[in-house]
Design a protein around this motif. Structure first.
Motif, PDB file in Angstrom:
ATOM      1  N   GLY A 124      -5.333   1.421   2.533  1.00  0.00           N
ATOM      2  CA  GLY A 124      -4.565   2.645   2.779  1.00  0.00           C
ATOM      3  C   GLY A 124      -5.023   3.814   1.913  1.00  0.00           C
ATOM      4  N   PRO A 125      -5.011   3.628   0.571  1.00  0.00           N
ATOM      5  CA  PRO A 125      -5.458   4.730  -0.287  1.00  0.00           C
ATOM      6  C   PRO A 125      -6.875   5.193   0.069  1.00  0.00           C
ATOM      7  CG  PRO A 125      -4.419   3.017  -1.600  1.00  0.00           C
ATOM      8  CD  PRO A 125      -4.486   2.490  -0.191  1.00  0.00           C
ATOM      9  N   ALA A 126      -7.793   4.247   0.278  1.00  0.00           N
ATOM     10  CA  ALA A 126      -9.187   4.628   0.516  1.00  0.00           C
ATOM     11  C   ALA A 126      -9.374   5.272   1.881  1.00  0.00           C
ATOM     12  CB  ALA A 126     -10.088   3.399   0.376  1.00  0.00           C
ATOM     13  N   ARG A 127      -8.840   4.632   2.926  1.00  0.00           N
ATOM     14  CA  ARG A 127      -9.100   5.119   4.278  1.00  0.00           C
ATOM     15  C   ARG A 127      -8.176   6.255   4.690  1.00  0.00           C
ATOM     16  NH1 ARG A 127     -13.648   3.345   7.135  1.00  0.00           N
ATOM     17  NH2 ARG A 127     -13.756   1.087   7.155  1.00  0.00           N
ATOM     18  N   VAL A 128      -6.911   6.121   4.340  1.00  0.00           N
ATOM     19  CA  VAL A 128      -5.931   7.092   4.826  1.00  0.00           C
ATOM     20  C   VAL A 128      -5.851   8.304   3.898  1.00  0.00           C
ATOM     21  CG1 VAL A 128      -3.525   7.447   5.484  1.00  0.00           C
ATOM     22  CG2 VAL A 128      -4.623   5.247   5.945  1.00  0.00           C
ATOM     23  N   LYS A 129      -5.822   8.041   2.587  1.00  0.00           N
ATOM     24  CA  LYS A 129      -5.660   9.155   1.649  1.00  0.00           C
ATOM     25  C   LYS A 129      -6.978   9.691   1.117  1.00  0.00           C
ATOM     26  CE  LYS A 129      -2.024   9.255  -1.246  1.00  0.00           C
ATOM     27  NZ  LYS A 129      -1.133   8.720  -2.307  1.00  0.00           N
ATOM     28  N   GLY A 130      -8.063   8.938   1.344  1.00  0.00           N
ATOM     29  CA  GLY A 130      -9.363   9.421   0.900  1.00  0.00           C
ATOM     30  C   GLY A 130      -9.620   9.273  -0.587  1.00  0.00           C
ATOM     31  N   VAL A 131      -8.907   8.359  -1.225  1.00  0.00           N
ATOM     32  CA  VAL A 131      -9.190   8.056  -2.632  1.00  0.00           C
ATOM     33  C   VAL A 131     -10.563   7.380  -2.688  1.00  0.00           C
ATOM     34  CG1 VAL A 131      -8.463   6.633  -4.603  1.00  0.00           C
ATOM     35  CG2 VAL A 131      -6.738   7.753  -3.164  1.00  0.00           C
ATOM     36  N   PRO A 132     -11.410   7.744  -3.678  1.00  0.00           N
ATOM     37  CA  PRO A 132     -12.713   7.081  -3.787  1.00  0.00           C
ATOM     38  C   PRO A 132     -12.537   5.558  -3.816  1.00  0.00           C
ATOM     39  CG  PRO A 132     -12.583   8.894  -5.333  1.00  0.00           C
ATOM     40  CD  PRO A 132     -11.225   8.776  -4.702  1.00  0.00           C
ATOM     41  N   ARG A 133     -13.422   4.856  -3.095  1.00  0.00           N
ATOM     42  CA  ARG A 133     -13.209   3.433  -2.880  1.00  0.00           C
ATOM     43  C   ARG A 133     -13.133   2.632  -4.187  1.00  0.00           C
ATOM     44  NH1 ARG A 133     -15.409   0.291   2.271  1.00  0.00           N
ATOM     45  NH2 ARG A 133     -14.521   2.200   3.138  1.00  0.00           N
ATOM     46  N   ASP A 134     -14.008   2.951  -5.135  1.00  0.00           N
ATOM     47  CA  ASP A 134     -13.994   2.198  -6.395  1.00  0.00           C
ATOM     48  C   ASP A 134     -12.670   2.355  -7.123  1.00  0.00           C
ATOM     49  OD1 ASP A 134     -16.472   1.228  -6.002  1.00  0.00           O
ATOM     50  OD2 ASP A 134     -17.513   2.737  -7.217  1.00  0.00           O
TER      51      ASP A 134
END
Lengths: 266, 275
Positions: free
Chosen positions: A127-137
């Motif tokens: 969710g954070p990575a894909r939906v909110k665009g938080v850097p994956r690491d």
């Protein structure tokens, strides 16, 4: 509905996290919600109890607009959920806007609903990575922190199918927290669990409550409600019949229907 | 030819092994056509089918109606008839006549374009229903979890629903692709120079009908067998994606293979049915 006597932490705005005003909803010809009004303050834990069919779950689902409203308004953190005013009429918000609103409202389901094609860790960071665009690491690191917090760091690479119900529900809580919600909604989070797993999930929720997360919890766990809730709401037939601190509601219920319900479950 | 028929069993094993092990260039070209026509048509059918499946699931009755009508027409008429309408019929009434198209050094003969388009359209109607069933087999709680997690419908479909639906889609899709490779043989009626038409050509010049077609049959068998292996591998990957290890073995798959792990059961474990 008077405010709780229990002191709650004050935050931005007027300190009200959820404000429901005469929320009504008809489903399949049945008035499931019939003018529900309540204010939940920031940091407050409110447990919703009552007989099945009382509308508890439906009410919870209106708070993040999984269920729409027929009338009334609902605000979270000062924002009207799911609708906007257009020429004096309420119209449903765009999908995109609703999705955005939901990002800050965590929802924990009775049946966990983890994504079976992802590992526990991926469930949390997706969710954070894909939906909110938080850097994956960054998202992955935070997922590990959250899994550690719910006691499941060693299960990060396990798929939901290989986890117990209690473990799945704890991952589901971590998944909701990963979005950094301002409000958490729990829909009978322990009802689908074997008895020996109820405790581990309630422990995580209790910890969250202690950290002043605002929580609405639909539950049949009277012990949890009595111990953790700031206020308890008794619902019946789509209405709130009684609200108050657990001591008062459990020990000196004002309404006949509350007494009737409690006599059956306690 | 008369004495061949009169003298009992006349299996020319030299000719048979020659055809099987040292196929002629045109024969190999025919085989290759069969492969690429099937692959392109199937791939296009999956894309088209996905679109039609979404129309079928639309909230707007018009879309549902159009998609339903399409599926009704396509599935209700024979492929052979569709082929002739598209290739010969459209040209005959002056609507559209397929002509060769060249891209660089590659040339796509008009008849192959017609074949690929017709196969793709025909297959898309079946794929639409397979994909729709696959999407609807995914537990409703999955969509709710995705939406509650702040995804739009499109994101939920892309990241949560379709990857899970694949587990329901791949087995019937594999079946259909198996049929597709064999069905390409009817393309011979509009003159596509594929495996079957090649075999027929050889047979009519040598009169070794039995030997030639047994060799052709073995080549079709080779194609479908290779596909079985690929499909088994894909299904194994999809099982691994949900944390299951123990894909059906190749022998199970080829000869009386029950599925070791039916998808419905496994998903039910991950997401128990409400009440």
């Amino acid at each position: 509905m008077t405010a709780s006597s229990v002191p709650v932490p004050q935050t931005a705005g007027d300190g009200v996290m959820v404000r429901a005003d005469a929320v009504s909803r008809k489903l399949g010809g049945l008035q499931v919600l019939d003018g529900v009004s309540i204010e939940v303050r920031t940091g407050e834990v409110v447990c919703f109890i009552g007989p099945s069919g009382a509308g508890k779950t439906t009410f919870l689902r209106t708070v993040n607009h999984l269920e729409g409203l027929d009338s009334g308004t609902l605000t979270v953190n000062g924002r009207v959920i799911g609708y906007r005013q257009e020429r004096g009429r309420q119209v449903e918000e765009s999908q995109k806007e609703i999705a955005k609103q939901r990002q800050e409202i965590g929802f924990v389901f009775q049946h966990f609903n983890l994504y079976p094609h992802m590992t526990a860790a991926e469930n949390v960071w997706h969710g954070p990575a894909r939906v909110k665009g938080v850097p994956r690491d960054e998202a992955k690191q935070r997922a590990m922190e959250l899994l550690t917090r719910v006691g499941l760091a060693d299960k990060a690479d396990a798929h939901p199918i290989n986890l117990s119900g209690g473990q799945q529900q704890r991952v589901a809580i971590a998944r909701a927290l990963a979005m950094r919600p301002v409000l958490m909604l729990f829909d009978e989070p322990t009802s689908a669990l074997d008895p020996e797993m109820v405790g581990e999930v309630l422990a995580v929720m209790r910890e969250l409550a202690e950290e002043n997360m605002t929580m609405l919890v639909v539950t049949h766990e009277m012990g949890f409600a009595r111990e953790v809730a700031d206020r308890v709401v008794i619902m019946d037939a789509g209405r709130i019949v009684e609200v108050g601190p657990p001591d008062q509601v459990f020990n000196a219920p004002q309404s006949e229907r509350t007494r009737d319900f409690l006599s059956k479950v306690l | 030819m008369h004495d061949v028929l009169a003298s009992g069993l006349q299996f020319d094993s030299d000719f048979f092994w020659q055809s099987l092990l040292h196929p002629t260039r045109p024969f190999l070209r025919g085989l290759w056509r069969t492969v690429y026509i099937s692959v392109i048509a199937q791939a296009a059918a999956v894309v088209l089918g996905l679109g039609i499946a979404q129309m079928r699931r639309s909230r707007l009755g018009v879309w549902r109606g159009i998609a339903g009508f399409y599926i009704w027409i396509i599935r209700g008429t024979p492929l052979l008839v569709q082929l002739i309408i598209v290739y010969n019929g459209l040209a005959a009434v002056g609507v559209y006549s397929f002509s060769d198209v060249s891209i660089g050094r590659l040339t796509f003969p008009g008849v192959i374009q017609a074949a690929v388009i017709t196969l793709a359209v025909n297959e898309s109607a079946y794929m639409a229903e397979i994909i729709r069933a696959g999407i609807e087999s995914v537990h409703k709680g999955q969509t709710e979890a995705a939406l509650a997690g702040g995804m739009t419908n499109r994101q939920a479909m892309r990241w949560i629903i379709l990857p899970q639906a694949l587990r329901f889609i791949v087995p019937p899709l594999g079946n259909n692709f198996n049929s597709m490779m064999k069905t390409t043989s009817i393309l011979s009626v509009i003159g596509v120079d594929e495996l079957f038409l090649n075999a027929q050509a050889v047979s009519s010049t040598t009169f070794r009908t039995f030997e030639v077609f047994i060799a052709a049959a073995l080549y079709y068998l080779l194609l479908t067998t290779v596909w079985s292996v690929v499909q088994t591998w894909i299904e194994g990957r999809l099982n691994a994606d949900v944390g299951l290890v123990r894909p059906p073995s190749l022998l199970q798959r080829l000869f009386g293979g029950g599925r070791a792990t039916p998808p419905t059961d496994t998903l039910a474990v991950a997401a128990p049915e409400a009440r």
